[in-house]
Design a protein around this motif. Structure first.
Motif: not given
Length: 179
Positions: A117-126
């Motif tokens: 999943r490319i846009m997971g929680v940590l990616q969105r936080i980044a």
């Protein structure tokens, strides 16, 4: 020079990471403990708090690090923000990709990158961290407040105009559910 640690923030961050891991790996996906599921649309479960808790921790940390960033200059700030954003994004990808192998029908199956999943929680936080850091550093507190209000109002108007006429804020009428 040893930097001061804010242990309450570290504990809060650690507890949020533990909650995120629990939410992402609840055991059996067929029988999930109800608080580990997202609320359908209205309401709130502990699962729904993971992302806001992370953003709260990130926002708190800004108040401690921004004075140091301003002292050390623009290039130090940009290098630090780019590095942290990329690391958080990559850690999120790695966590979504693990476990790399699974046991399926009596065989070990290697999990390919197509299941990540490319846009997971940590990616969105980044991404949130990256843009918030730039806004806070360059626009300062008052400018960040104004920009935040403008973004919120534009999102509200966009949701109103792009959603289903008559009920754009419902689960069925929300523009984001059509993807």
């Amino acid at each position: 020079m040893q930097q001061q640690r804010y242990y309450s923030l570290d504990v809060f961050r650690g507890a949020t990471v533990a909650l995120m891991i629990l939410v992402n790996n609840p055991g059996s996906w067929e029988h999930i403990y109800t608080p580990l599921e997202h609320a359908p649309w209205h309401g709130c479960t502990p699962t729904d708090l993971v992302f806001p808790f992370f953003l709260f921790a990130v926002g708190n940390a800004f108040s401690f690090v921004m004075p140091r960033f301003e002292q050390k200059g623009n290039s130090y700030f940009l290098k630090k923000v780019f590095k942290r954003s990329i690391l958080i994004f990559l850690i999120g990808l790695f966590l979504n990709w693990t476990p790399f192998v699974q046991w399926s029908n009596g065989h070990i199956v290697f999990k390919g990158f197509e299941h990540v999943r490319i846009m997971g929680v940590l990616q969105r936080i980044a991404l949130s961290y990256f843009f918030a850091a730039l806004i806070i550093y360059y626009a300062k507190a008052r400018g960040a407040f104004v920009i935040g209000c403008i973004i919120l109002l534009l999102y509200w108007v966009f949701t109103l105009l792009a959603g289903e006429p008559g009920d754009p804020y419902s689960l069925q009428g929300f523009w984001g559910t059509s993807f």
